[in-house]
Design a protein around this motif. Structure first.
Motif, short mmCIF file in Angstrom:
data_model
loop_
_atom_site.label_atom_id
_atom_site.label_comp_id
_atom_site.label_asym_id
_atom_site.label_seq_id
_atom_site.Cartn_x
_atom_site.Cartn_y
_atom_site.Cartn_z
N VAL A 1 1.02 -1.19 0.08
CA VAL A 1 -0.05 0.11 0.08
C VAL A 1 0.83 1.31 0.13
O VAL A 1 1.92 1.28 0.35
N LEU A 2 0.21 2.39 -0.30
CA LEU A 2 0.96 3.64 -0.11
C LEU A 2 1.02 4.05 1.50
O LEU A 2 0.31 4.75 1.86
N ASP A 3 2.18 3.47 2.03
CA ASP A 3 2.11 3.41 3.42
C ASP A 3 2.47 4.75 3.79
O ASP A 3 2.61 5.87 3.18
N ASP A 4 2.89 5.04 5.37
CA ASP A 4 3.12 6.15 5.98
C ASP A 4 4.55 6.40 6.30
O ASP A 4 4.89 7.32 7.02
N CYS A 5 5.51 5.59 5.75
CA CYS A 5 7.04 5.56 5.78
C CYS A 5 7.31 6.72 4.96
O CYS A 5 7.45 6.38 3.71
N HIS A 6 7.99 7.72 5.38
CA HIS A 6 8.36 8.84 4.42
C HIS A 6 9.53 9.70 5.13
O HIS A 6 10.02 9.47 6.35
N THR A 7 10.06 10.47 4.38
CA THR A 7 11.16 11.40 4.91
C THR A 7 10.74 12.61 4.98
O THR A 7 9.70 13.20 4.63
N GLU A 8 11.38 13.53 6.21
CA GLU A 8 11.07 14.82 6.32
C GLU A 8 12.60 15.87 6.19
O GLU A 8 13.38 15.17 6.67
N GLY A 9 12.31 16.94 5.91
CA GLY A 9 13.47 17.84 5.68
C GLY A 9 14.73 17.27 4.70
O GLY A 9 15.84 17.53 4.90
N LEU A 10 14.13 16.59 3.63
CA LEU A 10 14.95 15.69 2.70
C LEU A 10 14.60 16.16 1.17
O LEU A 10 13.52 16.24 1.04
N THR A 11 15.52 16.55 0.71
CA THR A 11 15.32 16.95 -0.76
C THR A 11 16.33 16.03 -1.64
O THR A 11 17.41 16.04 -1.79
N PRO A 12 15.81 15.14 -2.64
CA PRO A 12 14.44 14.98 -2.81
C PRO A 12 13.70 14.31 -1.95
O PRO A 12 14.38 13.44 -1.27
N VAL A 13 12.55 14.07 -1.49
CA VAL A 13 11.97 13.65 -0.55
C VAL A 13 11.65 12.26 -0.86
O VAL A 13 11.70 11.71 -2.35
N LYS A 14 11.51 11.16 -0.09
CA LYS A 14 10.89 9.82 -0.45
C LYS A 14 9.54 9.70 0.29
O LYS A 14 9.43 9.87 1.43
N SER A 15 8.36 9.60 -0.61
CA SER A 15 7.21 9.67 -0.19
C SER A 15 6.67 8.51 0.80
O SER A 15 5.61 8.64 1.56
#
Length: 468
Positions: free
Chosen positions: A359-373
Protein backbone atom coordinates in the motif's frame (compact mmCIF):
# COMPACT_ATOMS: atom_id res chain seq x y z
CA UNK A 1 -3.30 -10.37 -55.65
CA UNK A 2 -3.08 -10.51 -51.84
CA UNK A 3 -5.95 -8.84 -50.00
CA UNK A 4 -4.09 -7.71 -46.88
CA UNK A 5 -0.36 -7.29 -46.39
CA UNK A 6 0.78 -7.07 -42.77
CA UNK A 7 4.27 -5.67 -42.19
CA UNK A 8 5.66 -6.70 -38.81
CA UNK A 9 5.77 -9.82 -36.69
CA UNK A 10 4.84 -8.90 -33.11
CA UNK A 11 1.59 -8.85 -31.18
CA UNK A 12 -0.07 -6.01 -33.12
CA UNK A 13 0.87 -7.48 -36.51
CA UNK A 14 -0.37 -10.93 -35.53
CA UNK A 15 -3.65 -9.57 -34.18
CA UNK A 16 -4.14 -7.70 -37.46
CA UNK A 17 -3.34 -10.77 -39.56
CA UNK A 18 -5.69 -12.99 -37.57
CA UNK A 19 -8.58 -10.51 -37.69
CA UNK A 20 -8.15 -9.90 -41.41
CA UNK A 21 -8.08 -13.63 -42.11
CA UNK A 22 -11.13 -14.24 -39.94
CA UNK A 23 -12.91 -11.56 -41.98
CA UNK A 24 -12.28 -13.59 -45.14
CA UNK A 25 -9.26 -11.78 -46.56
CA UNK A 26 -6.15 -13.48 -47.90
CA UNK A 27 -3.21 -12.38 -45.76
CA UNK A 28 0.57 -12.25 -46.12
CA UNK A 29 2.65 -11.32 -43.06
CA UNK A 30 6.24 -10.11 -43.53
CA UNK A 31 8.52 -10.45 -40.49
CA UNK A 32 11.93 -8.79 -40.73
CA UNK A 33 13.51 -11.17 -38.21
CA UNK A 34 14.48 -14.79 -38.80
CA UNK A 35 12.02 -17.34 -37.47
CA UNK A 36 13.92 -17.95 -34.22
CA UNK A 37 13.74 -14.23 -33.34
CA UNK A 38 10.18 -13.67 -34.51
CA UNK A 39 7.74 -11.71 -32.39
CA UNK A 40 9.41 -8.32 -32.03
CA UNK A 41 9.27 -6.87 -28.54
CA UNK A 42 6.15 -8.90 -27.78
CA UNK A 43 8.29 -11.96 -27.09
CA UNK A 44 9.62 -10.14 -24.00
CA UNK A 45 6.23 -9.19 -22.55
CA UNK A 46 4.31 -11.02 -19.88
CA UNK A 47 0.94 -9.36 -19.33
CA UNK A 48 -1.89 -7.22 -20.64
CA UNK A 49 -3.51 -4.38 -18.68
CA UNK A 50 -7.26 -5.08 -18.62
CA UNK A 51 -10.31 -3.07 -17.70
CA UNK A 52 -12.92 -5.16 -15.87
CA UNK A 53 -15.92 -4.29 -13.70
CA UNK A 54 -15.91 -7.49 -11.63
CA UNK A 55 -13.50 -10.36 -10.85
CA UNK A 56 -12.55 -12.38 -13.96
CA UNK A 57 -10.68 -15.70 -13.64
CA UNK A 58 -7.06 -14.52 -13.09
CA UNK A 59 -8.07 -10.89 -12.37
CA UNK A 60 -9.10 -9.88 -8.87
CA UNK A 61 -11.77 -7.36 -7.80
CA UNK A 62 -12.52 -4.68 -10.42
CA UNK A 63 -10.50 -2.25 -12.53
CA UNK A 64 -13.10 0.07 -14.08
CA UNK A 65 -12.62 2.29 -17.10
CA UNK A 66 -12.27 5.51 -15.13
CA UNK A 67 -9.52 4.16 -12.89
CA UNK A 68 -7.59 2.82 -15.89
CA UNK A 69 -7.99 6.20 -17.58
CA UNK A 70 -6.81 8.09 -14.50
CA UNK A 71 -3.76 5.81 -14.23
CA UNK A 72 -2.92 6.50 -17.87
CA UNK A 73 -3.57 10.22 -17.47
CA UNK A 74 -1.20 10.35 -14.50
CA UNK A 75 1.75 8.57 -16.11
CA UNK A 76 1.42 10.49 -19.39
CA UNK A 77 0.97 13.84 -17.67
CA UNK A 78 -2.09 14.36 -19.88
CA UNK A 79 -0.05 13.82 -23.05
CA UNK A 80 -2.51 11.37 -24.58
CA UNK A 81 -5.45 11.33 -27.00
CA UNK A 82 -8.38 10.61 -24.71
CA UNK A 83 -10.61 9.23 -27.45
CA UNK A 84 -8.00 6.68 -28.58
CA UNK A 85 -6.95 5.95 -25.01
CA UNK A 86 -10.50 5.14 -23.97
CA UNK A 87 -10.94 3.02 -27.09
CA UNK A 88 -7.87 1.03 -25.98
CA UNK A 89 -9.20 0.73 -22.43
CA UNK A 90 -12.62 -0.52 -23.49
CA UNK A 91 -11.11 -2.94 -26.00
CA UNK A 92 -8.95 -4.43 -23.23
CA UNK A 93 -12.10 -5.63 -21.47
CA UNK A 94 -13.30 -7.78 -24.38
CA UNK A 95 -10.18 -9.15 -26.08
CA UNK A 96 -9.26 -12.08 -23.83
CA UNK A 97 -11.90 -14.58 -25.05
CA UNK A 98 -10.66 -13.92 -28.61
CA UNK A 99 -7.06 -14.36 -27.46
CA UNK A 100 -7.95 -17.70 -25.87
CA UNK A 101 -9.54 -18.88 -29.11
CA UNK A 102 -6.15 -18.32 -30.72
CA UNK A 103 -4.29 -20.35 -28.13
CA UNK A 104 -3.24 -17.76 -25.53
CA UNK A 105 -3.49 -18.99 -21.95
CA UNK A 106 -3.50 -16.92 -18.78
CA UNK A 107 -2.28 -17.53 -15.25
CA UNK A 108 -2.51 -15.71 -11.89
CA UNK A 109 0.10 -13.05 -11.18
CA UNK A 110 3.46 -14.34 -10.00
CA UNK A 111 5.11 -13.79 -6.64
CA UNK A 112 6.72 -10.37 -6.75
CA UNK A 113 4.04 -9.00 -9.11
CA UNK A 114 1.09 -8.97 -6.72
CA UNK A 115 0.46 -5.25 -7.29
CA UNK A 116 -0.73 -6.26 -10.76
CA UNK A 117 -3.13 -9.03 -9.78
CA UNK A 118 -6.12 -6.67 -10.07
CA UNK A 119 -5.08 -4.79 -13.19
CA UNK A 120 -3.07 -7.15 -15.42
CA UNK A 121 -3.67 -10.58 -16.91
CA UNK A 122 -0.45 -12.62 -17.21
CA UNK A 123 0.29 -14.88 -20.17
CA UNK A 124 1.14 -18.46 -19.28
CA UNK A 125 4.65 -18.91 -20.64
CA UNK A 126 5.08 -15.16 -21.16
CA UNK A 127 5.20 -13.23 -24.40
CA UNK A 128 7.10 -15.91 -26.32
CA UNK A 129 4.27 -18.36 -25.69
CA UNK A 130 1.75 -15.72 -26.79
CA UNK A 131 3.44 -15.00 -30.12
CA UNK A 132 4.01 -18.72 -30.74
CA UNK A 133 0.30 -19.36 -30.16
CA UNK A 134 -0.65 -16.58 -32.57
CA UNK A 135 1.77 -17.84 -35.24
CA UNK A 136 0.35 -21.38 -34.94
CA UNK A 137 -3.18 -20.05 -35.23
CA UNK A 138 -2.30 -17.84 -38.19
CA UNK A 139 -0.68 -20.73 -40.05
CA UNK A 140 -3.69 -22.96 -39.32
CA UNK A 141 -6.01 -20.29 -40.72
CA UNK A 142 -3.98 -19.96 -43.91
CA UNK A 143 -2.06 -16.75 -43.25
CA UNK A 144 1.12 -16.83 -45.33
CA UNK A 145 4.20 -15.91 -43.29
CA UNK A 146 7.62 -14.91 -44.54
CA UNK A 147 10.65 -14.44 -42.29
CA UNK A 148 13.86 -12.54 -43.06
CA UNK A 149 11.68 -10.17 -45.06
CA UNK A 150 12.43 -6.57 -44.04
CA UNK A 151 10.38 -4.00 -45.94
CA UNK A 152 12.43 -0.92 -46.76
CA UNK A 153 9.92 1.19 -48.71
CA UNK A 154 6.35 1.37 -49.98
CA UNK A 155 4.74 2.43 -53.22
CA UNK A 156 2.03 4.95 -52.39
CA UNK A 157 -0.37 6.81 -54.65
CA UNK A 158 -2.46 9.74 -53.38
CA UNK A 159 -2.39 8.47 -49.80
CA UNK A 160 -3.21 4.91 -50.81
CA UNK A 161 -1.06 1.81 -50.48
CA UNK A 162 -0.05 0.11 -53.73
CA UNK A 163 2.91 -2.14 -52.97
CA UNK A 164 5.76 -2.88 -50.58
CA UNK A 165 9.37 -3.68 -51.42
CA UNK A 166 11.55 -6.31 -49.81
CA UNK A 167 14.81 -5.40 -51.43
CA UNK A 168 14.12 -5.56 -55.16
CA UNK A 169 10.94 -7.63 -54.79
CA UNK A 170 7.66 -5.73 -55.26
CA UNK A 171 4.62 -7.08 -53.38
CA UNK A 172 1.18 -5.71 -54.23
CA UNK A 173 -1.87 -5.88 -51.96
CA UNK A 174 -5.31 -4.30 -51.81
CA UNK A 175 -4.70 -3.04 -48.25
CA UNK A 176 -1.81 -2.90 -45.82
CA UNK A 177 -1.23 -2.79 -42.06
CA UNK A 178 2.00 -1.23 -40.79
CA UNK A 179 3.08 -2.81 -37.50
CA UNK A 180 6.86 -2.76 -37.81
CA UNK A 181 7.76 -1.18 -34.47
CA UNK A 182 9.71 1.91 -33.50
CA UNK A 183 13.34 2.96 -33.98
CA UNK A 184 14.86 1.95 -30.64
CA UNK A 185 17.58 -0.19 -32.26
CA UNK A 186 18.74 2.62 -34.55
CA UNK A 187 21.62 4.16 -32.57
CA UNK A 188 22.08 7.07 -34.98
CA UNK A 189 18.41 8.02 -34.74
CA UNK A 190 18.55 7.76 -30.92
CA UNK A 191 21.58 10.07 -30.97
CA UNK A 192 19.67 12.51 -33.15
CA UNK A 193 16.64 12.37 -30.85
CA UNK A 194 18.55 12.87 -27.60
CA UNK A 195 21.37 15.09 -28.85
CA UNK A 196 24.24 16.06 -26.58
CA UNK A 197 23.66 17.00 -22.95
CA UNK A 198 25.20 19.93 -21.09
CA UNK A 199 28.22 17.78 -20.26
CA UNK A 200 28.90 17.22 -23.96
CA UNK A 201 27.90 13.54 -23.77
CA UNK A 202 25.76 11.62 -26.23
CA UNK A 203 23.35 9.98 -23.72
CA UNK A 204 22.12 7.54 -26.36
CA UNK A 205 25.57 5.97 -26.62
CA UNK A 206 25.05 4.49 -23.15
CA UNK A 207 21.55 3.11 -23.76
CA UNK A 208 20.86 -0.61 -23.81
CA UNK A 209 17.97 -2.01 -25.88
CA UNK A 210 15.64 -4.23 -23.86
CA UNK A 211 13.86 -5.39 -27.00
CA UNK A 212 14.52 -6.59 -30.51
CA UNK A 213 17.53 -5.51 -32.57
CA UNK A 214 15.35 -5.50 -35.70
CA UNK A 215 13.39 -2.31 -34.92
CA UNK A 216 15.42 0.17 -36.95
CA UNK A 217 12.52 2.51 -37.75
CA UNK A 218 13.07 2.08 -41.49
CA UNK A 219 9.39 2.26 -42.46
CA UNK A 220 8.63 5.00 -39.94
CA UNK A 221 11.34 7.19 -41.47
CA UNK A 222 10.08 6.34 -44.96
CA UNK A 223 6.53 7.36 -44.01
CA UNK A 224 7.77 10.61 -42.51
CA UNK A 225 9.50 11.34 -45.83
CA UNK A 226 6.25 10.63 -47.68
CA UNK A 227 4.37 13.25 -45.69
CA UNK A 228 2.44 10.98 -43.35
CA UNK A 229 1.15 12.78 -40.24
CA UNK A 230 3.42 12.17 -37.26
CA UNK A 231 2.80 12.27 -33.53
CA UNK A 232 5.09 12.10 -30.53
CA UNK A 233 8.44 13.28 -29.18
CA UNK A 234 11.36 11.27 -30.62
CA UNK A 235 13.14 11.34 -27.25
CA UNK A 236 10.19 9.77 -25.42
CA UNK A 237 10.08 6.00 -25.05
CA UNK A 238 9.33 3.11 -22.75
CA UNK A 239 12.65 3.45 -20.99
CA UNK A 240 13.47 1.40 -17.89
CA UNK A 241 16.48 1.42 -15.57
CA UNK A 242 18.01 -2.02 -16.11
CA UNK A 243 21.09 -3.81 -14.87
CA UNK A 244 24.19 -2.27 -16.45
CA UNK A 245 25.47 -5.80 -17.14
CA UNK A 246 22.50 -6.58 -19.42
CA UNK A 247 23.15 -7.49 -23.08
CA UNK A 248 22.91 -4.77 -25.70
CA UNK A 249 19.76 -6.31 -27.23
CA UNK A 250 16.91 -8.60 -26.18
CA UNK A 251 17.52 -8.54 -22.43
CA UNK A 252 13.80 -8.25 -21.82
CA UNK A 253 12.08 -8.17 -18.44
CA UNK A 254 14.68 -10.26 -16.61
CA UNK A 255 17.19 -7.39 -16.77
CA UNK A 256 14.99 -5.14 -14.65
CA UNK A 257 15.90 -4.40 -11.03
CA UNK A 258 12.64 -3.86 -9.13
CA UNK A 259 14.19 -2.85 -5.80
CA UNK A 260 14.28 0.92 -6.38
CA UNK A 261 11.20 1.73 -4.30
CA UNK A 262 12.64 -0.25 -1.37
CA UNK A 263 15.91 1.68 -1.16
CA UNK A 264 17.56 4.75 -2.62
CA UNK A 265 18.95 5.64 -6.03
CA UNK A 266 22.17 7.62 -6.34
CA UNK A 267 24.17 8.80 -9.35
CA UNK A 268 27.88 8.30 -9.90
CA UNK A 269 28.50 11.36 -7.71
CA UNK A 270 26.80 9.60 -4.81
CA UNK A 271 23.74 11.89 -4.83
CA UNK A 272 20.04 11.06 -4.85
CA UNK A 273 18.04 12.61 -7.70
CA UNK A 274 14.35 11.58 -7.46
CA UNK A 275 11.64 10.31 -5.11
CA UNK A 276 12.00 6.51 -5.04
CA UNK A 277 8.67 6.07 -3.25
CA UNK A 278 6.46 8.27 -5.41
CA UNK A 279 3.98 5.54 -6.34
CA UNK A 280 3.63 1.80 -6.80
CA UNK A 281 6.41 0.26 -8.86
CA UNK A 282 4.24 -0.92 -11.80
CA UNK A 283 3.12 2.69 -12.32
CA UNK A 284 6.55 4.29 -11.93
CA UNK A 285 9.17 1.76 -13.03
CA UNK A 286 9.25 3.13 -16.57
CA UNK A 287 10.22 6.67 -15.50
CA UNK A 288 13.56 5.53 -14.10
CA UNK A 289 15.23 4.84 -17.43
CA UNK A 290 14.78 8.45 -18.48
CA UNK A 291 15.82 9.71 -15.03
CA UNK A 292 19.02 7.68 -15.21
CA UNK A 293 19.60 8.87 -18.78
CA UNK A 294 19.76 12.42 -17.45
CA UNK A 295 22.45 11.55 -14.88
CA UNK A 296 26.24 11.82 -15.46
CA UNK A 297 27.42 8.89 -17.54
CA UNK A 298 23.82 7.69 -17.84
CA UNK A 299 24.21 5.45 -14.81
CA UNK A 300 22.46 5.15 -11.44
CA UNK A 301 22.93 2.88 -8.45
CA UNK A 302 20.12 1.21 -6.52
CA UNK A 303 21.12 0.77 -2.85
CA UNK A 304 19.24 -1.55 -0.48
CA UNK A 305 19.89 -3.48 2.71
CA UNK A 306 18.85 -6.92 3.92
CA UNK A 307 15.39 -5.65 4.95
CA UNK A 308 14.46 -5.34 1.25
CA UNK A 309 15.62 -8.79 0.19
CA UNK A 310 12.73 -11.08 -0.72
CA UNK A 311 10.28 -8.22 -1.29
CA UNK A 312 10.90 -7.81 -5.04
CA UNK A 313 11.29 -10.05 -8.07
CA UNK A 314 14.82 -11.48 -7.85
CA UNK A 315 17.01 -10.03 -10.63
CA UNK A 316 19.08 -12.24 -12.91
CA UNK A 317 22.36 -10.61 -11.92
CA UNK A 318 23.35 -10.64 -8.22
CA UNK A 319 23.93 -7.29 -6.55
CA UNK A 320 27.31 -6.09 -5.34
CA UNK A 321 27.38 -7.14 -1.70
CA UNK A 322 29.13 -5.51 1.29
CA UNK A 323 28.99 -5.65 5.08
CA UNK A 324 29.11 -1.88 5.51
CA UNK A 325 28.02 1.17 3.52
CA UNK A 326 31.56 2.57 3.11
CA UNK A 327 32.65 -0.83 1.78
CA UNK A 328 29.72 -0.80 -0.65
CA UNK A 329 30.67 2.67 -1.89
CA UNK A 330 34.20 1.49 -2.60
CA UNK A 331 32.97 -1.69 -4.31
CA UNK A 332 30.72 0.39 -6.60
CA UNK A 333 33.54 2.90 -7.17
CA UNK A 334 31.43 5.77 -5.84
CA UNK A 335 32.89 8.78 -3.98
CA UNK A 336 32.79 7.51 -0.40
CA UNK A 337 32.34 10.83 1.40
CA UNK A 338 29.46 12.02 -0.78
CA UNK A 339 27.84 8.59 -0.72
CA UNK A 340 28.02 8.37 3.07
CA UNK A 341 26.60 11.87 3.53
CA UNK A 342 23.69 10.96 1.23
CA UNK A 343 22.94 7.75 3.13
CA UNK A 344 23.44 9.35 6.56
CA UNK A 345 21.11 12.24 5.69
CA UNK A 346 18.55 9.86 4.24
CA UNK A 347 18.59 7.55 7.27
CA UNK A 348 18.19 10.49 9.63
CA UNK A 349 15.25 11.87 7.61
CA UNK A 350 13.25 8.63 7.63
CA UNK A 351 9.99 8.75 9.59
CA UNK A 352 9.01 5.11 9.89
CA UNK A 353 5.39 4.31 10.59
CA UNK A 354 3.69 1.08 9.52
CA UNK A 355 5.84 -0.23 6.69
CA UNK A 356 3.76 -2.03 4.06
CA UNK A 357 5.03 -2.27 0.50
CA UNK A 358 1.61 -3.39 -0.75
CA UNK A 359 0.00 0.00 0.00
CA UNK A 360 1.02 3.65 -0.12
CA UNK A 361 2.22 3.49 3.47
CA UNK A 362 3.13 6.27 5.93
CA UNK A 363 6.90 5.68 5.93
CA UNK A 364 8.38 8.89 4.51
CA UNK A 365 11.22 11.37 4.88
CA UNK A 366 11.13 14.86 6.37
CA UNK A 367 13.47 17.74 5.64
CA UNK A 368 15.12 15.95 2.73
CA UNK A 369 15.34 16.89 -0.94
CA UNK A 370 14.27 14.97 -2.92
CA UNK A 371 11.69 13.55 -0.54
CA UNK A 372 10.92 9.84 -0.37
CA UNK A 373 7.13 9.70 -0.12
CA UNK A 374 6.54 6.08 0.88
CA UNK A 375 8.42 2.98 2.04
CA UNK A 376 11.21 5.05 3.58
CA UNK A 377 13.19 3.00 6.07
CA UNK A 378 16.77 3.56 7.19
CA UNK A 379 19.26 1.54 5.17
CA UNK A 380 21.15 0.24 8.17
CA UNK A 381 20.86 -3.55 8.30
CA UNK A 382 23.73 -5.47 6.66
CA UNK A 383 24.48 -6.99 4.30
CA UNK A 384 24.07 -4.09 1.87
CA UNK A 385 23.49 -4.52 -1.87
CA UNK A 386 24.07 -2.22 -4.82
CA UNK A 387 23.04 -2.50 -8.48
CA UNK A 388 24.49 -0.33 -11.25
CA UNK A 389 21.69 0.59 -13.68
CA UNK A 390 21.60 1.99 -17.21
CA UNK A 391 18.69 3.16 -19.41
CA UNK A 392 17.03 0.27 -21.23
CA UNK A 393 14.88 1.30 -24.21
CA UNK A 394 11.94 -0.98 -24.93
CA UNK A 395 10.23 1.01 -27.67
CA UNK A 396 10.05 4.60 -28.92
CA UNK A 397 6.91 6.75 -28.96
CA UNK A 398 7.39 8.74 -32.16
CA UNK A 399 4.86 7.31 -34.60
CA UNK A 400 2.12 7.74 -37.16
CA UNK A 401 -0.95 9.74 -36.26
CA UNK A 402 -4.12 7.67 -36.47
CA UNK A 403 -7.83 7.59 -35.65
CA UNK A 404 -10.41 5.15 -34.33
CA UNK A 405 -10.19 3.14 -37.56
CA UNK A 406 -6.38 2.85 -37.23
CA UNK A 407 -5.91 4.68 -40.55
CA UNK A 408 -2.64 6.36 -41.51
CA UNK A 409 -3.16 10.09 -42.18
CA UNK A 410 -1.69 12.35 -44.85
CA UNK A 411 -2.30 16.06 -44.32
CA UNK A 412 -5.14 15.27 -41.94
CA UNK A 413 -6.85 12.96 -44.42
CA UNK A 414 -7.11 9.26 -43.45
CA UNK A 415 -5.98 6.70 -46.00
CA UNK A 416 -8.68 4.29 -47.09
CA UNK A 417 -6.38 1.26 -47.39
CA UNK A 418 -3.29 1.88 -45.23
CA UNK A 419 -3.52 1.24 -41.50
CA UNK A 420 -1.17 1.23 -38.51
CA UNK A 421 -0.96 -0.64 -35.21
CA UNK A 422 1.34 -1.28 -32.26
CA UNK A 423 4.50 0.65 -31.53
CA UNK A 424 4.27 2.55 -34.82
CA UNK A 425 1.23 4.42 -33.42
CA UNK A 426 1.55 3.99 -29.63
CA UNK A 427 2.52 7.68 -29.27
CA UNK A 428 -1.14 8.58 -29.89
CA UNK A 429 -1.89 7.08 -26.47
CA UNK A 430 1.53 7.33 -24.80
CA UNK A 431 2.94 10.82 -25.15
CA UNK A 432 5.29 9.98 -22.31
CA UNK A 433 5.46 7.64 -19.32
CA UNK A 434 4.19 4.10 -19.06
CA UNK A 435 2.19 1.81 -16.84
CA UNK A 436 2.73 -1.95 -16.86
CA UNK A 437 1.00 -3.90 -19.63
CA UNK A 438 -0.49 -0.94 -21.51
CA UNK A 439 1.72 -1.47 -24.57
CA UNK A 440 0.10 -4.85 -25.12
CA UNK A 441 -3.32 -3.27 -24.59
CA UNK A 442 -2.60 -0.73 -27.34
CA UNK A 443 -1.12 -3.32 -29.71
CA UNK A 444 -4.00 -5.74 -29.23
CA UNK A 445 -6.71 -3.10 -29.59
CA UNK A 446 -5.31 -1.39 -32.68
CA UNK A 447 -3.98 -4.60 -34.22
CA UNK A 448 -7.49 -6.02 -34.19
CA UNK A 449 -9.00 -2.77 -35.50
CA UNK A 450 -6.39 -2.41 -38.24
CA UNK A 451 -6.86 -6.01 -39.40
CA UNK A 452 -10.63 -5.64 -39.51
CA UNK A 453 -10.49 -2.32 -41.39
CA UNK A 454 -7.85 -3.58 -43.83
CA UNK A 455 -9.97 -6.62 -44.66
CA UNK A 456 -13.01 -4.42 -45.18
CA UNK A 457 -11.06 -2.10 -47.48
CA UNK A 458 -9.52 -5.00 -49.42
CA UNK A 459 -12.73 -6.95 -49.89
CA UNK A 460 -14.62 -3.82 -50.84
CA UNK A 461 -11.92 -3.07 -53.42
CA UNK A 462 -12.09 -6.65 -54.70
CA UNK A 463 -15.84 -6.31 -55.27
CA UNK A 464 -15.35 -3.03 -57.12
CA UNK A 465 -12.58 -4.55 -59.24
CA UNK A 466 -14.77 -7.53 -60.14
CA UNK A 467 -17.67 -5.24 -61.06
CA UNK A 468 -15.39 -3.17 -63.28
Amino acid sequence: MIDVLVIGGGNAALCAALMAREAGASVLLLEAAPREWRGGNSQHTRNLRCMHDAPQDVLLDAYPEEEFWQDLLKVTGGNTDEKLARLTIRASSTCRPWMRRHGVRFQPSLAGTLHLSRTNAFFMGGGKALVNAYYRSAENLGVRIRYDAPVDRLELRDGRFVAAFVGGERIEARACVLAAGGFESNREWLREAWGRNERGEWPADNFLIRGTRFNQGTLLKFMMGQGADIIGDPSQSHCVAIDARAPLYDGGICTRVDAVSLGVMVNREGLRFYDEGEDFWPKRYAIWGRLVALQPGQVGYCIIDSQAVGRFMPPVFPGVRADSLPELARALQLPEDAFMKTLTDYNAACRVGSFDHTVLDDCHTEGLTPVKSHWARPIDTPPFLGYALKPGITFTYLGLKTNEQAAVHFGGVPSDNLFVAGEMMAGNVLGKGYTAGVGMSIGTAFGRIAGTEAARAALKGEVHAAAA
